[in-house]
Design a protein around this motif. Structure first.
Motif, PDB file in Angstrom:
ATOM      1  N   GLY A  79       8.443  -6.163  -3.635  1.00 54.45           N
ATOM      2  CA  GLY A  79       8.850  -7.212  -2.707  1.00 54.45           C
ATOM      3  C   GLY A  79       9.199  -6.650  -1.375  1.00 54.45           C
ATOM      4  N   GLY A  80       8.892  -7.408  -0.324  1.00 54.34           N
ATOM      5  CA  GLY A  80       9.324  -7.007   0.998  1.00 54.34           C
ATOM      6  C   GLY A  80       8.303  -6.273   1.793  1.00 54.34           C
ATOM      7  N   GLY A  81       7.053  -6.246   1.403  1.00 51.49           N
ATOM      8  CA  GLY A  81       6.047  -5.671   2.266  1.00 51.49           C
ATOM      9  C   GLY A  81       5.765  -4.223   1.980  1.00 51.49           C
ATOM     10  N   CYS A  82       4.858  -3.686   2.770  1.00 43.88           N
ATOM     11  CA  CYS A  82       4.428  -2.286   2.585  1.00 43.88           C
ATOM     12  C   CYS A  82       5.508  -1.332   3.065  1.00 43.88           C
ATOM     13  N   PRO A  83       5.504  -0.088   2.500  1.00 40.72           N
ATOM     14  CA  PRO A  83       6.530   0.882   2.929  1.00 40.72           C
ATOM     15  C   PRO A  83       6.390   1.215   4.397  1.00 40.72           C
ATOM     16  N   GLY A  84       7.498   1.323   5.071  1.00 42.25           N
ATOM     17  CA  GLY A  84       7.486   1.773   6.443  1.00 42.25           C
ATOM     18  C   GLY A  84       7.413   3.286   6.546  1.00 42.25           C
ATOM     19  N   SER A  85       7.307   3.771   7.784  1.00 47.26           N
ATOM     20  CA  SER A  85       7.281   5.229   7.996  1.00 47.26           C
ATOM     21  C   SER A  85       8.652   5.837   7.674  1.00 47.26           C
ATOM     22  N   ILE A  86       8.607   7.102   7.354  1.00 45.54           N
ATOM     23  CA  ILE A  86       9.850   7.797   6.999  1.00 45.54           C
ATOM     24  C   ILE A  86      10.722   7.950   8.233  1.00 45.54           C
ATOM     25  N   GLY A  87      11.939   7.512   8.116  1.00 43.28           N
ATOM     26  CA  GLY A  87      12.850   7.612   9.244  1.00 43.28           C
ATOM     27  C   GLY A  87      13.350   9.042   9.448  1.00 43.28           C
ATOM     28  N   PRO A  88      14.021   9.295  10.566  1.00 46.99           N
ATOM     29  CA  PRO A  88      14.550  10.654  10.839  1.00 46.99           C
ATOM     30  C   PRO A  88      15.653  11.017   9.838  1.00 46.99           C
ATOM     31  N   THR A  89      15.765  12.309   9.635  1.00 45.40           N
ATOM     32  CA  THR A  89      16.792  12.810   8.715  1.00 45.40           C
ATOM     33  C   THR A  89      18.177  12.557   9.289  1.00 45.40           C
ATOM     34  N   GLY A  90      19.033  12.035   8.480  1.00 47.90           N
ATOM     35  CA  GLY A  90      20.389  11.758   8.932  1.00 47.90           C
ATOM     36  C   GLY A  90      21.203  13.040   9.105  1.00 47.90           C
ATOM     37  N   PRO A  91      22.337  12.932   9.777  1.00 47.60           N
ATOM     38  CA  PRO A  91      23.171  14.130   9.987  1.00 47.60           C
ATOM     39  C   PRO A  91      23.737  14.655   8.655  1.00 47.60           C
TER      40      PRO A  91
END
Length: 322
Positions: A79-91
């Motif tokens: 549910g909710g559509g295709c996966p988005g791109s990987i976001g930046p690594t958090g601190p």
């Protein structure tokens, strides 16, 4: 066969090898699940007559397609559509607290022995002491010359102050202060203060303070304090306190306290306390306490307590208490 229009197909044992489906219910069908779809995709409903809790019309269309009542919407990724791109690594989060130190491990095996170090410098040369030349020579300290000396070539002395001063040739002094002063040649002193002062040549003193003072040539004193003071030429005293004080030349005292005091020249006393006091020259006392007190010149006393008190000169007493 390019188009199949069918409804409610009931069959048994249909084998399909390669089935390519391009349209379902007049709409294009692709096996691409979520390639260009934002939210999901549609698949045909397995049974248009299906009656149940689900509604076949179960989603929004992809592109401009209007789904049939028997098409089902399949959401991408649940549910909710295709996966988005990987976001930046958090601190990075804060470092957690240090855990407890674990137990010490077992000691490892001992390592190999290291190489031997270089030889150290040679120490200083020690003091050279007089060397001996003959078997059984001994070394002792001379506090008059403050040097070590060899004994055994002539006189021999062992123990503190033994043979300390003017010890004669071949003299022997063994014991503390034995033969300490003016021990003459060939004299022998053995025992504490034996032959301590002015022991004559060939004299012998054995025992504590035997022949202690002025023991004459050839005199013999054996026993504690025997011949202790002024023992005459060639006299003999054997026994504790025998000939202890002023024993004349050639006198003989044998026994405890025999000829103990002022025994005259050539006098003889044999037995405990025989001729004990003032035995005159040439007197003879044989037996326990014989001639015990003031035995005269040439007197003879033989027997226990014979001639015991003031026996006159040339007199004879034979028998017990005679």
């Amino acid at each position: 066969m390019s188009n199949i229009n069918a409804k409610n197909i009931i069959s048994e044992n249909i084998t399909v090898t390669n089935l390519n489906v391009t349209y379902i219910n007049g709409a294009p069908y692709t096996a691409n699940k979520c390639g260009n779809c934002n939210k999901g995709y549609y698949v045909p409903c397995p049974d248009c007559d299906y009656v149940g809790p689900d509604i076949c019309d179960c989603g929004e269309p992809c592109e401009t397609y209007i789904p049939d009542v028997c098409d089902c919407f399949v959401p991408c990724n649940g549910g909710g559509g295709c996966p988005g791109s990987i976001g930046p690594t958090g601190p990075s989060g804060n470092t957690g607290p240090t855990g407890m130190t674990g137990p010490t491990g077992n000691t490892g095996p001992t390592g190999p022995t290291g190489e031997i170090g270089p030889t150290g410098n040679t120490g200083p040369t020690g003091t050279v002491i007089t060397n001996g030349t003959i078997w059984a020579q001994a070394l002792n300290w001379n506090d008059l010359t403050n040097s070590w000396q060899i004994t055994g070539n002539g006189p021999l002395a062992f123990a503190n102050y033994a043979g300390q001063t003017s010890q004669g040739t071949a003299a022997i002094a063994i014991g503390i202060e034995a033969g300490r002063g003016n021990q003459q040649s060939a004299a022998i002193a053995i025992g504490y203060q034996a032959g301590n002062q002015t022991q004559g040549s060939n004299a012998i003193s054995i025992g504590i303070q035997a022949g202690q003072t002025n023991q004459s040539f050839g005199a013999i004193a054996i026993g504690l304090s025997s011949g202790r003071g002024t023992q005459g030429l060639n006299s003999i005293s054997i026994g504790n306190s025998a000939g202890q004080s002023t024993q004349g030349p050639n006198a003989v005292a044998i026994g405890f306290s025999a000829g103990q005091t002022s025994q005259g020249a050539s006098a003889i006393s044999i037995g405990n306390s025989a001729g004990q006091t003032n035995q005159r020259r040439d007197a003879v006392a044989i037996g326990l306490s014989a001639g015990q007190g003031t035995q005269g010149t040439a007197a003879i006393a033989i027997g226990i307590s014979s001639g015991q008190g003031t026996q006159g000169q040339n007199s004879i007493a034979i028998g017990n208490t005679a």
